[in-house]
Design a protein around this motif. Structure first.
Motif, PDB file in Angstrom:
ATOM      1  N   LEU A   1       9.473  -7.952  -6.238  1.00  0.00           N
ATOM      2  CA  LEU A   1       9.270  -7.536  -4.857  1.00  0.00           C
ATOM      3  C   LEU A   1       9.346  -6.017  -4.812  1.00  0.00           C
ATOM      4  O   LEU A   1      10.359  -5.424  -5.181  1.00  0.00           O
ATOM      5  N   ARG A   2       8.266  -5.405  -4.355  1.00  0.00           N
ATOM      6  CA  ARG A   2       8.233  -3.948  -4.237  1.00  0.00           C
ATOM      7  C   ARG A   2       8.192  -3.583  -2.758  1.00  0.00           C
ATOM      8  O   ARG A   2       7.322  -4.047  -2.009  1.00  0.00           O
ATOM      9  N   THR A   3       9.123  -2.743  -2.330  1.00  0.00           N
ATOM     10  CA  THR A   3       9.164  -2.263  -0.946  1.00  0.00           C
ATOM     11  C   THR A   3       9.005  -0.744  -0.940  1.00  0.00           C
ATOM     12  O   THR A   3       9.469  -0.057  -1.847  1.00  0.00           O
ATOM     13  N   SER A   4       8.354  -0.248   0.098  1.00  0.00           N
ATOM     14  CA  SER A   4       8.088   1.187   0.201  1.00  0.00           C
ATOM     15  C   SER A   4       8.653   1.741   1.497  1.00  0.00           C
ATOM     16  O   SER A   4       8.928   0.994   2.453  1.00  0.00           O
ATOM     17  N   GLU A   5       8.787   3.059   1.527  1.00  0.00           N
ATOM     18  CA  GLU A   5       9.354   3.721   2.708  1.00  0.00           C
ATOM     19  C   GLU A   5       8.421   3.642   3.918  1.00  0.00           C
ATOM     20  O   GLU A   5       8.857   3.835   5.050  1.00  0.00           O
ATOM     21  N   ASP A   6       7.141   3.356   3.684  1.00  0.00           N
ATOM     22  CA  ASP A   6       6.209   3.259   4.817  1.00  0.00           C
ATOM     23  C   ASP A   6       6.279   1.903   5.509  1.00  0.00           C
ATOM     24  O   ASP A   6       5.508   1.620   6.430  1.00  0.00           O
ATOM     25  N   GLY A   7       7.200   1.041   5.060  1.00  0.00           N
ATOM     26  CA  GLY A   7       7.381  -0.240   5.726  1.00  0.00           C
ATOM     27  C   GLY A   7       6.560  -1.377   5.147  1.00  0.00           C
ATOM     28  O   GLY A   7       6.543  -2.478   5.709  1.00  0.00           O
ATOM     29  N   SER A   8       5.916  -1.152   4.016  1.00  0.00           N
ATOM     30  CA  SER A   8       5.143  -2.210   3.383  1.00  0.00           C
ATOM     31  C   SER A   8       5.979  -2.924   2.332  1.00  0.00           C
ATOM     32  O   SER A   8       6.956  -2.379   1.809  1.00  0.00           O
ATOM     33  N   ALA A   9       5.586  -4.149   2.030  1.00  0.00           N
ATOM     34  CA  ALA A   9       6.278  -4.945   1.020  1.00  0.00           C
ATOM     35  C   ALA A   9       5.253  -5.792   0.284  1.00  0.00           C
ATOM     36  O   ALA A   9       4.323  -6.348   0.902  1.00  0.00           O
ATOM     37  N   GLU A  10       5.428  -5.881  -1.023  1.00  0.00           N
ATOM     38  CA  GLU A  10       4.490  -6.659  -1.839  1.00  0.00           C
ATOM     39  C   GLU A  10       5.273  -7.558  -2.784  1.00  0.00           C
ATOM     40  O   GLU A  10       6.130  -7.096  -3.545  1.00  0.00           O
ATOM     41  N   LEU A  11       4.973  -8.845  -2.742  1.00  0.00           N
ATOM     42  CA  LEU A  11       5.607  -9.825  -3.606  1.00  0.00           C
ATOM     43  C   LEU A  11       4.576 -10.319  -4.613  1.00  0.00           C
ATOM     44  O   LEU A  11       3.524 -10.852  -4.234  1.00  0.00           O
ATOM     45  N   SER A  12       4.870 -10.146  -5.917  1.00  0.00           N
ATOM     46  CA  SER A  12       3.968 -10.567  -6.992  1.00  0.00           C
ATOM     47  C   SER A  12       4.672 -11.618  -7.835  1.00  0.00           C
ATOM     48  O   SER A  12       5.824 -11.443  -8.228  1.00  0.00           O
ATOM     49  N   VAL A  13       3.959 -12.704  -8.134  1.00  0.00           N
ATOM     50  CA  VAL A  13       4.522 -13.817  -8.900  1.00  0.00           C
ATOM     51  C   VAL A  13       3.548 -14.200 -10.002  1.00  0.00           C
ATOM     52  O   VAL A  13       2.323 -14.267  -9.774  1.00  0.00           O
TER      53      VAL A  13
ATOM     54  N   VAL B   1       2.407  -7.220   2.655  1.00  0.00           N
ATOM     55  CA  VAL B   1       2.509  -6.994   4.101  1.00  0.00           C
ATOM     56  C   VAL B   1       2.466  -5.491   4.352  1.00  0.00           C
ATOM     57  O   VAL B   1       3.298  -4.738   3.827  1.00  0.00           O
ATOM     58  N   SER B   2       1.516  -5.066   5.145  1.00  0.00           N
ATOM     59  CA  SER B   2       1.395  -3.647   5.516  1.00  0.00           C
ATOM     60  C   SER B   2       1.200  -3.555   7.021  1.00  0.00           C
ATOM     61  O   SER B   2       0.912  -4.553   7.698  1.00  0.00           O
ATOM     62  N   SER B   3       1.351  -2.353   7.540  1.00  0.00           N
ATOM     63  CA  SER B   3       1.240  -2.198   8.993  1.00  0.00           C
ATOM     64  C   SER B   3       0.603  -0.855   9.353  1.00  0.00           C
ATOM     65  O   SER B   3       0.637   0.094   8.573  1.00  0.00           O
TER      66      SER B   3
ATOM     67  N   PRO C   1       7.093   5.981  16.540  1.00  0.00           N
ATOM     68  CA  PRO C   1       8.245   5.207  16.057  1.00  0.00           C
ATOM     69  C   PRO C   1       8.371   5.259  14.532  1.00  0.00           C
ATOM     70  O   PRO C   1       7.401   5.505  13.818  1.00  0.00           O
ATOM     71  N   ASP C   2       9.565   5.019  14.057  1.00  0.00           N
ATOM     72  CA  ASP C   2       9.787   4.990  12.620  1.00  0.00           C
ATOM     73  C   ASP C   2       9.069   3.803  11.985  1.00  0.00           C
ATOM     74  O   ASP C   2       8.707   2.827  12.659  1.00  0.00           O
ATOM     75  N   ALA C   3       8.878   3.911  10.688  1.00  0.00           N
ATOM     76  CA  ALA C   3       8.264   2.813   9.945  1.00  0.00           C
ATOM     77  C   ALA C   3       9.150   1.571  10.039  1.00  0.00           C
ATOM     78  O   ALA C   3      10.376   1.676  10.173  1.00  0.00           O
ATOM     79  N   PRO C   4       8.561   0.389  10.010  1.00  0.00           N
ATOM     80  CA  PRO C   4       9.358  -0.834  10.152  1.00  0.00           C
ATOM     81  C   PRO C   4      10.258  -1.073   8.942  1.00  0.00           C
ATOM     82  O   PRO C   4       9.966  -0.667   7.822  1.00  0.00           O
ATOM     83  N   GLU C   5      11.350  -1.735   9.186  1.00  0.00           N
ATOM     84  CA  GLU C   5      12.238  -2.147   8.113  1.00  0.00           C
ATOM     85  C   GLU C   5      11.681  -3.423   7.467  1.00  0.00           C
ATOM     86  O   GLU C   5      11.205  -4.330   8.166  1.00  0.00           O
ATOM     87  N   THR C   6      11.731  -3.469   6.143  1.00  0.00           N
ATOM     88  CA  THR C   6      11.187  -4.641   5.455  1.00  0.00           C
ATOM     89  C   THR C   6      12.230  -5.741   5.247  1.00  0.00           C
ATOM     90  O   THR C   6      11.877  -6.899   5.040  1.00  0.00           O
ATOM     91  N   ALA C   7      13.499  -5.390   5.302  1.00  0.00           N
ATOM     92  CA  ALA C   7      14.539  -6.376   5.023  1.00  0.00           C
ATOM     93  C   ALA C   7      14.452  -7.621   5.914  1.00  0.00           C
ATOM     94  O   ALA C   7      14.648  -8.743   5.426  1.00  0.00           O
ATOM     95  N   PRO C   8      14.137  -7.486   7.219  1.00  0.00           N
ATOM     96  CA  PRO C   8      14.112  -8.685   8.056  1.00  0.00           C
ATOM     97  C   PRO C   8      13.066  -9.713   7.651  1.00  0.00           C
ATOM     98  O   PRO C   8      13.266 -10.914   7.893  1.00  0.00           O
TER      99      PRO C   8
END
Length: 279
Positions: A211-223, A234-236, A254-261
């Motif tokens: 799972l790679r998360t970035s400061e811009d609020g994106s997250a990528e899950l590779s399996v 997931v990007s926005s 607004p700030d970039a979204p948090e990916t943890a939720p």
């Protein structure tokens, strides 16, 4: 007429001749070292020919013959070669796809239930946002699924909103193993060399998962599971909607979204994707 070998006259010579004949007779019966006398066709000349077997010289009684050692070494070498072939393969063995296959209706029908609950419900994919390519070496499927726009609050002349997109990639590697390069691809941020973010392993998901998360609020899950690779990203995009067609945003973005939720939701929907594509 042939004659026996010349022997000294007298009793001594006669005894030696008898002893010689006895040795020859013993050789005929027991296969000993000395052969029968071989006579040449001239008178007065007789020569004894010795046949000596050296095959057992220096051997310890009961020890195996040298050819048995050679055969044993060949067998051991064959076993080691077979074991290495089984462990490392020949390089030509096709990856195990574990029954995964492409689904032409995947992007239109993938529910993304968990992400929909954590962020926003999914919307129908746009035209041209899904495609499938099949090849004898690699089958690939990709699409982008938009989620409903999320309002972020009203400003003086308009309001901010955020639009999320879920990108889906499925690859079935039928000729070469994607394992050695899998982590490198999971770290790849594209040609722009953007924020590499944070990469962490996800346990109990396929053979390997990151799972790679970035400061811009994106997250990528590779399996990866065998020769099958799955990616959910997931990007926005954050935008400002104004009542004035030419109006500018008067409020601070607004700030970039948090990916943890939504990380648990991303993992849950990945499991749903893999279950759907497994035959």
């Amino acid at each position: 007429m042939t004659h026996p070998p010349d022997l000294p006259e007298g009793p001594t010579g006669t005894a030696r001749f008898c002893d010689y004949r006895a040795q020859a007779a013993g050789a005929r019966e027991g296969g000993g070292l000395i052969s029968e006398p071989e006579f040449e066709g001239r008178s007065g000349g007789v020569h004894a020919v010795e046949v000596i077997d050296h095959s057992d010289r220096g051997r310890v009684p009961g020890s195996p013959s040298p050819w048995r050692w050679a055969l044993g070494g060949a067998v051991v070498a064959s076993v080691l070669w077979a074991a290495s072939w089984y462990a490392y393969g020949t390089g030509d063995r096709a990856p195990d796809l574990h029954g995964y296959r492409l689904d032409d209706g995947l992007c239109a029908e993938l529910p993304l239930t968990s992400l929909g609950a954590a962020i926003a419900p999914r919307q129908p994919p746009g035209e041209g946002e899904a495609w499938v390519a099949r090849h004898e070496a690699l089958d690939r499927q990709q699409c982008s699924v938009p989620l409903a726009s999320v309002p972020l609050g009203e400003g003086e002349s308009g309001g901010w909103s955020r639009d999320f997109t879920v990108s889906v990639v499925v690859e079935l590697h039928k000729k070469t193993d994607p394992g050695p390069e899998f982590e490198a691809r999971a770290r790849d941020t594209g040609r722009d060399g953007g924020d590499e973010g944070t990469l962490e392993a996800v346990p109990d998901l396929g053979d390997t998962a990151f799972l790679r998360t970035s400061e811009d609020g994106s997250a990528e899950l590779s399996v990866r599971e065998g020769g099958a690779v799955f990616v959910l990203d997931v990007s926005s995009v954050t935008s400002y909607m104004s009542d004035d067609e030419y109006g500018e945003a008067l409020d601070v973005e607004p700030d970039a979204p948090e990916t943890a939720p939504f990380q648990p939701a991303l993992i849950s929907d990945m499991r749903g994707l893999m279950d759907r594509l497994k035959g």
